[in-house]
Design an enzyme around this catalytic site. Structure first.
Site, PDB file in Angstrom:
ATOM      1  N   ASN A   8       0.867  -1.179   0.000  1.00  0.00           N
ATOM      2  CA  ASN A   8       0.000   0.000   0.000  1.00  0.00           C
ATOM      3  C   ASN A   8       0.909   1.236   0.000  1.00  0.00           C
ATOM      4  OD1 ASN A   8      -1.838   2.031   0.453  1.00  0.00           O
ATOM      5  ND2 ASN A   8      -2.338   1.421   2.555  1.00  0.00           N
ATOM      6  N   TRP A   9       1.027   1.854  -1.164  1.00  0.00           N
ATOM      7  CA  TRP A   9       1.943   3.005  -1.290  1.00  0.00           C
ATOM      8  C   TRP A   9       1.378   4.266  -0.633  1.00  0.00           C
ATOM      9  CZ3 TRP A   9       3.957   3.019  -7.089  1.00  0.00           C
ATOM     10  CH2 TRP A   9       4.752   1.889  -7.304  1.00  0.00           C
ATOM     11  N   LYS A  10       0.091   4.230  -0.274  1.00  0.00           N
ATOM     12  CA  LYS A  10      -0.579   5.426   0.281  1.00  0.00           C
ATOM     13  C   LYS A  10      -0.359   6.616  -0.669  1.00  0.00           C
ATOM     14  CE  LYS A  10      -0.152   3.351   4.778  1.00  0.00           C
ATOM     15  NZ  LYS A  10      -0.048   3.492   6.221  1.00  0.00           N
ATOM     16  N   HIS A  93      -9.613   1.416   5.006  1.00  0.00           N
ATOM     17  CA  HIS A  93      -8.323   1.595   5.692  1.00  0.00           C
ATOM     18  C   HIS A  93      -8.500   2.602   6.837  1.00  0.00           C
ATOM     19  CE1 HIS A  93      -4.187   2.738   6.491  1.00  0.00           C
ATOM     20  NE2 HIS A  93      -3.833   1.599   5.921  1.00  0.00           N
ATOM     21  N   GLU A  95      -6.797   4.978   7.825  1.00  0.00           N
ATOM     22  CA  GLU A  95      -6.538   6.393   7.488  1.00  0.00           C
ATOM     23  C   GLU A  95      -7.747   7.011   6.794  1.00  0.00           C
ATOM     24  OE1 GLU A  95      -2.830   5.680   5.488  1.00  0.00           O
ATOM     25  OE2 GLU A  95      -1.906   5.203   7.423  1.00  0.00           O
ATOM     26  N   GLU A 171      -5.425  -4.748  11.060  1.00  0.00           N
ATOM     27  CA  GLU A 171      -4.420  -3.692  11.170  1.00  0.00           C
ATOM     28  C   GLU A 171      -4.671  -2.861  12.428  1.00  0.00           C
ATOM     29  OE1 GLU A 171      -2.519  -2.764   7.170  1.00  0.00           O
ATOM     30  OE2 GLU A 171      -4.190  -1.399   7.399  1.00  0.00           O
ATOM     31  N   GLY A 177       2.560   2.450  10.942  1.00  0.00           N
ATOM     32  CA  GLY A 177       3.507   3.557  10.768  1.00  0.00           C
ATOM     33  C   GLY A 177       4.255   3.941  12.040  1.00  0.00           C
ATOM     34  N   SER A 217       3.466  -1.851  10.485  1.00  0.00           N
ATOM     35  CA  SER A 217       4.926  -1.896  10.701  1.00  0.00           C
ATOM     36  C   SER A 217       5.545  -3.238  10.303  1.00  0.00           C
ATOM     37  CB  SER A 217       5.265  -1.539  12.151  1.00  0.00           C
ATOM     38  OG  SER A 217       4.861  -0.207  12.434  1.00  0.00           O
ATOM     39  N   GLY A 238       2.863  -1.072   4.379  1.00  0.00           N
ATOM     40  CA  GLY A 238       2.826   0.354   4.043  1.00  0.00           C
ATOM     41  C   GLY A 238       4.227   0.864   3.751  1.00  0.00           C
TER      42      GLY A 238
HETATM   43  P1  PGA Z   1       2.827   0.537   7.765  1.00  0.00           P
HETATM   44  O1  PGA Z   1       1.358   0.738   7.165  1.00  0.00           O
HETATM   45  O2  PGA Z   1       3.372  -0.744   7.173  1.00  0.00           O
HETATM   46  O3  PGA Z   1       3.594   1.744   7.295  1.00  0.00           O
HETATM   47  O4  PGA Z   1       2.697   0.466   9.227  1.00  0.00           O
HETATM   48  C1  PGA Z   1       0.478  -0.340   7.065  1.00  0.00           C
HETATM   49  C2  PGA Z   1      -0.858   0.124   6.562  1.00  0.00           C
HETATM   50  O5  PGA Z   1      -1.276   1.249   6.848  1.00  0.00           O
HETATM   51  O6  PGA Z   1      -1.529  -0.612   5.855  1.00  0.00           O
END
Ligand code: PGA
Length: 255
Positions: A8-10, A93, A95, A171, A177, A217, A238
């Protein structure tokens, strides 16, 4: 079932050139790898270009709207994503829930439209706090409270025959993150809880067939703990997916 590894490149990287470079390196590094399924989810703006370069690699979107077309300024229809050649769509997600006020009802509508259009949804669920306490200071099991409610609401009205097409990504928000991944024992508890909830909502065979991933993470150092250690069906990555060689290591170690 091969493990599923999702990048997931966001909202990264910020130029198409960088996106092409990142994708090109990832593709080259994992081209020969077998026994694992990889999905890359770039931002919408890069999808046509990345899909044209993808070959056998599956591409997903990070979100979509819950209507197929119409006067919804700024939104992206699942039909458009399907037409471009996307196979997967991340739904709900944390976010999106946090910054765009996505509700479980909205997530439910998105899952339904994604399934209707024969795209594969990746449903993200997870609790916000690691250690939560009630008003009298006693610890409460935040994971089961939040995840149980999200599953009941997000899957509302989705039949057993369709729910098995959904991949669930557990998650925990506190692990996203932060560099503080969930202990594999706790991830295991979450998986067992999710399967138990699916058994209650549907039946045991459905609960056993739904793929469950871990996200938060994930690195090349800890991926084995989840995919091999506790037999999760894969991981959602991520930050580490923005580093091509690190992501390729994650993919290779998951096999
Ligand atoms: P992260 O993000 O690997 O940077 O913790 C995971 C995600 O939000 O799917």
């Amino acid at each position: 079932m091969n493990p599923l590894i999702i990048a997931n490149w966001k909202m990264n990287p910020v130029t198409l050139k960088e996106a092409e470079r990142l994708f090109g390196t990832v593709k080259k590094e994992i081209e020969e790898v077998e026994g694992v399924e990889v999905v890359v989810c770039p931002p919408f703006a890069y999808l046509p270009k990345i899909i044209s370069l993808a070959g056998d690699l599956a591409i997903g979107a990070q979100n979509c709207f819950y209507q197929e077309k119409g006067a919804y300024t700024g939104e992206v229809s699942p039909l458009m994503l399907k037409d471009l050649g996307c196979q997967y769509i991340i739904v709900g997600h944390s976010e999106r829930r946090k910054y765009f006020q996505e509700t479980d009802e909205g997530v439910n509508n998105k899952l339904k439209i994604v399934l209707k259009n024969l795209l594969k949804p990746i449903l993200c669920i997870g609790e916000e706090a690691r250690d939560a306490f009630n008003s009298s200071g006693r610890p409460v099991n935040e994971m089961s409270l939040v995840v149980g409610e999200q599953l009941a609401k997000d899957l509302n009205g989705i039949s057993a025959s369709r729910v098995v097409e959904i991949t669930i990504a557990y998650e925990p928000i506190w692990a996203i993150g932060t560099g503080l991944p969930c202990l594999s024992d706790d991830a295991m508890k979450a998986v067992l809880f999710i399967r138990k909830t699916l058994t209650n909502l549907y039946n045991r065979s459905v609960a056993e067939r739904v793929r469950i991933l871990y996200g938060g993470s994930v690195t090349s150092q800890n991926v084995i703990d989840y995919v091999k250690g506790i037999n999760m069906n894969g991981v959602l990555v991520g930050a580490a997916s923005l580093n091509a060689s690190e992501f390729a290591k994650i993919v290779k170690r998951a096999i």
